[in-house]
Design a protein around this motif. Structure first.
Motif, PDB file in Angstrom:
ATOM      1  N   GLN A 107     -10.899  10.620   2.410  1.00  0.00           N
ATOM      2  CA  GLN A 107     -10.912   9.355   3.154  1.00  0.00           C
ATOM      3  C   GLN A 107      -9.987   8.326   2.512  1.00  0.00           C
ATOM      4  O   GLN A 107      -9.575   7.376   3.156  1.00  0.00           O
ATOM      5  CB  GLN A 107     -12.330   8.816   3.293  1.00  0.00           C
ATOM      6  N   VAL A 108      -9.651   8.485   1.233  1.00  0.00           N
ATOM      7  CA  VAL A 108      -8.674   7.602   0.576  1.00  0.00           C
ATOM      8  C   VAL A 108      -7.290   8.030   1.037  1.00  0.00           C
ATOM      9  O   VAL A 108      -6.851   9.138   0.762  1.00  0.00           O
ATOM     10  CB  VAL A 108      -8.777   7.676  -0.966  1.00  0.00           C
ATOM     11  N   THR A 109      -6.623   7.138   1.751  1.00  0.00           N
ATOM     12  CA  THR A 109      -5.287   7.462   2.270  1.00  0.00           C
ATOM     13  C   THR A 109      -4.181   6.676   1.578  1.00  0.00           C
ATOM     14  O   THR A 109      -3.030   7.087   1.610  1.00  0.00           O
ATOM     15  CB  THR A 109      -5.196   7.189   3.781  1.00  0.00           C
ATOM     16  N   ASP A 137      -6.500   0.019  -6.514  1.00  0.00           N
ATOM     17  CA  ASP A 137      -7.550  -0.089  -5.508  1.00  0.00           C
ATOM     18  C   ASP A 137      -7.283   0.970  -4.458  1.00  0.00           C
ATOM     19  O   ASP A 137      -6.130   1.201  -4.073  1.00  0.00           O
ATOM     20  CB  ASP A 137      -7.553  -1.476  -4.856  1.00  0.00           C
ATOM     21  N   ALA A 138      -8.335   1.601  -3.984  1.00  0.00           N
ATOM     22  CA  ALA A 138      -8.221   2.660  -2.984  1.00  0.00           C
ATOM     23  C   ALA A 138      -8.567   2.107  -1.597  1.00  0.00           C
ATOM     24  O   ALA A 138      -9.447   1.250  -1.457  1.00  0.00           O
ATOM     25  CB  ALA A 138      -9.161   3.806  -3.335  1.00  0.00           C
ATOM     26  N   PRO A 148     -11.201  -1.132   2.254  1.00  0.00           N
ATOM     27  CA  PRO A 148     -11.247  -0.796   0.836  1.00  0.00           C
ATOM     28  C   PRO A 148     -12.335   0.238   0.568  1.00  0.00           C
ATOM     29  O   PRO A 148     -13.372   0.244   1.235  1.00  0.00           O
ATOM     30  CB  PRO A 148     -11.567  -2.119   0.147  1.00  0.00           C
ATOM     31  N   ILE A 149     -12.081   1.095  -0.387  1.00  0.00           N
ATOM     32  CA  ILE A 149     -13.065   2.101  -0.792  1.00  0.00           C
ATOM     33  C   ILE A 149     -13.325   1.849  -2.276  1.00  0.00           C
ATOM     34  O   ILE A 149     -12.702   2.446  -3.149  1.00  0.00           O
ATOM     35  CB  ILE A 149     -12.557   3.529  -0.518  1.00  0.00           C
ATOM     36  N   LEU A 166       0.845  -1.185   0.000  1.00  0.00           N
ATOM     37  CA  LEU A 166       0.000   0.000   0.000  1.00  0.00           C
ATOM     38  C   LEU A 166       0.880   1.234   0.000  1.00  0.00           C
ATOM     39  O   LEU A 166       1.796   1.350   0.815  1.00  0.00           O
ATOM     40  CB  LEU A 166      -0.917   0.026   1.227  1.00  0.00           C
ATOM     41  N   VAL A 167       0.583   2.134  -0.928  1.00  0.00           N
ATOM     42  CA  VAL A 167       1.337   3.367  -1.086  1.00  0.00           C
ATOM     43  C   VAL A 167       0.468   4.519  -0.609  1.00  0.00           C
ATOM     44  O   VAL A 167      -0.704   4.614  -0.985  1.00  0.00           O
ATOM     45  CB  VAL A 167       1.736   3.575  -2.565  1.00  0.00           C
ATOM     46  N   ALA A 168       1.036   5.387   0.210  1.00  0.00           N
ATOM     47  CA  ALA A 168       0.295   6.539   0.714  1.00  0.00           C
ATOM     48  C   ALA A 168      -0.128   7.436  -0.441  1.00  0.00           C
ATOM     49  O   ALA A 168       0.565   7.559  -1.458  1.00  0.00           O
ATOM     50  CB  ALA A 168       1.149   7.328   1.703  1.00  0.00           C
TER      51      ALA A 168
END
Length: 99
Positions: A87-89, A46-47, A58-59, A22-24
């Motif tokens: 909200q997507v981090t 994927d967010a 997941p979003i 996961l990448v910021a």
């Protein structure tokens, strides 16, 4: 080469969740630039929301999927991230070598 090894070679910070990197959000545009600049095929992302306690959610409303035959331009790909809510981090990017 694993995605973690690729991100390390690109000097992109990431967090491992199982086998996913996961990448910021703050580094997401850099990942897309590296994908395009290093001849990979960009297949989507994927967010996620990653919380302070380490859990993730997941979003699905803010994910993208592409095919090798239907690649967005680098500008379209990076612009699509700008519309995502705060909200997507983090993102999980999907890409493969072109050959």
């Amino acid at each position: 080469m694993s995605q973690a090894e690729i991100f390390l070679s690109w000097r992109i910070p990431f967090v491992m969740f199982g086998r996913e990197c996961l990448v910021a959000r703050t580094n997401a545009v850099d990942v897309i630039k590296q994908i395009y600049g290093n001849g990979f095929i960009f297949l989507g992302y994927d967010a996620f929301a990653v919380f302070p306690d380490g859990k993730r959610q997941p979003i699905t409303d803010f994910c993208a999927s592409f095919s090798a035959e239907n690649q967005p331009s680098i500008n379209a790909a990076t612009d699509s991230l700008k519309n995502d809510p705060l909200q997507v981090t983090h993102y999980v990017f999907v890409f493969k070598p072109s050959a």
